[in-house]
Design a protein around this motif. Structure first.
Motif, PDB file in Angstrom:
ATOM      1  N   UNK A  50      72.418   7.642  81.915  1.00 27.08           N
ATOM      2  CA  UNK A  50      73.374   8.639  82.382  1.00 27.08           C
ATOM      3  C   UNK A  50      74.465   8.905  81.352  1.00 27.08           C
ATOM      4  N   UNK A  51      75.012   7.853  80.745  1.00 27.87           N
ATOM      5  CA  UNK A  51      76.104   8.025  79.781  1.00 27.87           C
ATOM      6  C   UNK A  51      75.633   8.814  78.553  1.00 27.87           C
ATOM      7  N   UNK A  52      74.444   8.518  78.074  1.00 30.83           N
ATOM      8  CA  UNK A  52      73.907   9.251  76.925  1.00 30.83           C
ATOM      9  C   UNK A  52      73.683  10.721  77.289  1.00 30.83           C
ATOM     10  N   UNK A  53      73.255  10.940  78.532  1.00 27.64           N
ATOM     11  CA  UNK A  53      73.016  12.305  78.974  1.00 27.64           C
ATOM     12  C   UNK A  53      74.320  13.105  79.013  1.00 27.64           C
TER      13      UNK A  53
ATOM     14  N   UNK B  47      75.291  16.424  76.866  1.00 26.64           N
ATOM     15  CA  UNK B  47      75.746  17.673  77.474  1.00 26.64           C
ATOM     16  C   UNK B  47      77.084  18.116  76.884  1.00 26.64           C
ATOM     17  N   UNK B  48      78.021  17.181  76.757  1.00 21.33           N
ATOM     18  CA  UNK B  48      79.346  17.517  76.216  1.00 21.33           C
ATOM     19  C   UNK B  48      79.248  17.991  74.766  1.00 21.33           C
ATOM     20  N   UNK B  49      78.432  17.312  73.986  1.00 17.36           N
ATOM     21  CA  UNK B  49      78.259  17.721  72.584  1.00 17.36           C
ATOM     22  C   UNK B  49      77.641  19.114  72.503  1.00 17.36           C
ATOM     23  N   UNK B  50      76.687  19.392  73.410  1.00 17.90           N
ATOM     24  CA  UNK B  50      76.032  20.691  73.418  1.00 17.90           C
ATOM     25  C   UNK B  50      77.008  21.803  73.814  1.00 17.90           C
ATOM     26  N   UNK B  51      77.855  21.520  74.801  1.00 21.59           N
ATOM     27  CA  UNK B  51      78.865  22.509  75.208  1.00 21.59           C
ATOM     28  C   UNK B  51      79.774  22.853  74.035  1.00 21.59           C
TER      29      UNK B  51
ATOM     30  N   UNK C 282      77.857  24.959  71.385  1.00 22.15           N
ATOM     31  CA  UNK C 282      77.678  26.348  71.811  1.00 22.15           C
ATOM     32  C   UNK C 282      78.989  27.123  71.678  1.00 22.15           C
ATOM     33  N   UNK C 283      80.091  26.505  72.047  1.00 25.52           N
ATOM     34  CA  UNK C 283      81.390  27.171  71.962  1.00 25.52           C
ATOM     35  C   UNK C 283      81.709  27.564  70.523  1.00 25.52           C
ATOM     36  N   UNK C 284      81.302  26.728  69.569  1.00 26.80           N
ATOM     37  CA  UNK C 284      81.607  26.969  68.165  1.00 26.80           C
ATOM     38  C   UNK C 284      80.606  27.912  67.489  1.00 26.80           C
ATOM     39  N   UNK C 285      79.382  27.992  68.006  1.00 33.75           N
ATOM     40  CA  UNK C 285      78.320  28.690  67.272  1.00 33.75           C
ATOM     41  C   UNK C 285      77.758  29.930  67.951  1.00 33.75           C
TER      42      UNK C 285
ATOM     43  N   UNK D  57      71.370  25.093  74.974  1.00 28.45           N
ATOM     44  CA  UNK D  57      72.788  25.312  75.238  1.00 28.45           C
ATOM     45  C   UNK D  57      73.051  26.565  76.046  1.00 28.45           C
ATOM     46  N   UNK D  58      72.267  27.618  75.803  1.00 25.82           N
ATOM     47  CA  UNK D  58      72.470  28.870  76.534  1.00 25.82           C
ATOM     48  C   UNK D  58      72.070  28.716  78.004  1.00 25.82           C
TER      49      UNK D  58
END
Length: 305
Positions: free
Chosen positions: A137-140, A144-148, A151-154, A263-264
């Motif tokens: 769960x923690x890795x997931x 998710x947070x890294x992906x958000x 996406x916000x940056x790219x 990410x989308x």
């Protein structure tokens, strides 16, 4: 292979393209061998052989897989019970649907729907067959947070009402065949004056990598048409109908396409949108080989309700 043999093979693939479209539009109906072979204008016996040669699956295997995969997509994207899905896709009852689903994905439909790790990426049930461990769960949450943040940056993300688009296309089964399909398409289009600096190339995804093994994902290598054309052989015509889309605009390396799609779809779920029952697609605005950093300038488009 003689010129005549190539023409026959191209004609067969064109007929099978019509079959793909017919099956996708009628997954909830009776799809007997006789009914489907009529769409391709083949005898049942001849159609069975041609279909198996092109897809490496029998018609029965293909339809059953498409129904299971479509049901998996419904479980992820729609508020619908397993019992409703079983009835929708022609299973005699919920238990027969559950057995077929578990045989394919390794878990029951209910377990599949309730499992969160990797639901926005390739379905973990497919990966588990290769002996890979499920993320905890923690890795997931970290993923998710890294992906958000990525996406916000790219990505520039908008909701757009897009006009109807008419396409010429060549089918590709599996991403390893996509470049060859584009080659055939351009070889046909160039003499007709359809290739220029303004020509838009579009890849339409009829299957999802989230629920379908990569080697079986069906795509259409396409160009956007600005006039009516006649086609022949493997070249088909298709239309992306007017509708509402999430459009993510990216400038990315080829190794970042999966991350961008993932990410989308995450953004879609986080913002309360529901995927419509239409195919997502990519629109390309450059030749990545000519980009100084070999990056693709591309829009990713998800149809929404």
């Amino acid at each position: 292979m003689t010129v005549k043999d190539k023409e026959i093979q191209a004609d067969y693939k064109n007929r099978i393209n019509r079959v793909f479209e017919f099956i996708d539009q009628n997954l909830e109906s009776d799809l007997s061998l006789d009914a489907v072979s009529e769409i391709a204008f083949f005898s049942s016996f001849h159609f069975h052989r041609v279909f198996k040669f092109i897809t490496e699956e029998t018609l029965h295997e293909y339809i059953k897989r498409r129904r299971i995969e479509k049901s998996a997509s419904d479980l992820l994207h729609k508020n619908i019970t397993a019992t409703e899905i079983a009835h929708k896709y022609g299973f005699s009852d919920n238990s027969s649907y559950s057995r077929a689903f578990k045989k394919y994905y390794g878990v029951s439909p209910t377990e599949f729907k309730n499992q969160n790790p990797n639901r926005f990426s390739k379905i973990r049930q497919l990966k588990s067959k290769n002996g890979q461990d499920y993320p905890d769960y923690e890795k997931y949450i970290c993923f998710i947070n890294n992906l958000k943040n990525w996406i916000k940056m790219n990505a520039k993300i908008e909701i757009k009402e897009m006009s109807k688009m008419d396409l010429a296309y060549v089918s590709s089964i599996g991403p390893h065949n996509l470049e060859k399909s584009y080659g055939k398409l351009m070889q046909w289009a160039a003499p007709k004056g359809l290739m220029n600096d303004q020509t838009k190339m579009i890849t339409v995804y009829h299957d999802s990598f989230k629920v379908t093994e990569a080697s079986k994902v069906r795509m259409s290598a396409s160009i956007l048409l600005d006039k009516a054309v006649e086609t022949n052989g493997e070249i088909g015509l298709a239309t992306i109908e007017t509708g509402k889309f999430i459009v993510g605009s990216f400038e990315i390396g080829l190794n970042e396409f999966e991350k961008s799609w993932t990410g989308l779809f995450l953004w879609m779920n986080e913002n309360g949108y529901k995927k419509a029952d239409r195919a997502p697609f990519e629109i390309y605005y450059n030749n990545f080989k000519e980009h100084p950093e070999r990056k693709a300038i591309v829009d990713f488009c998800i149809p929404i309700e």
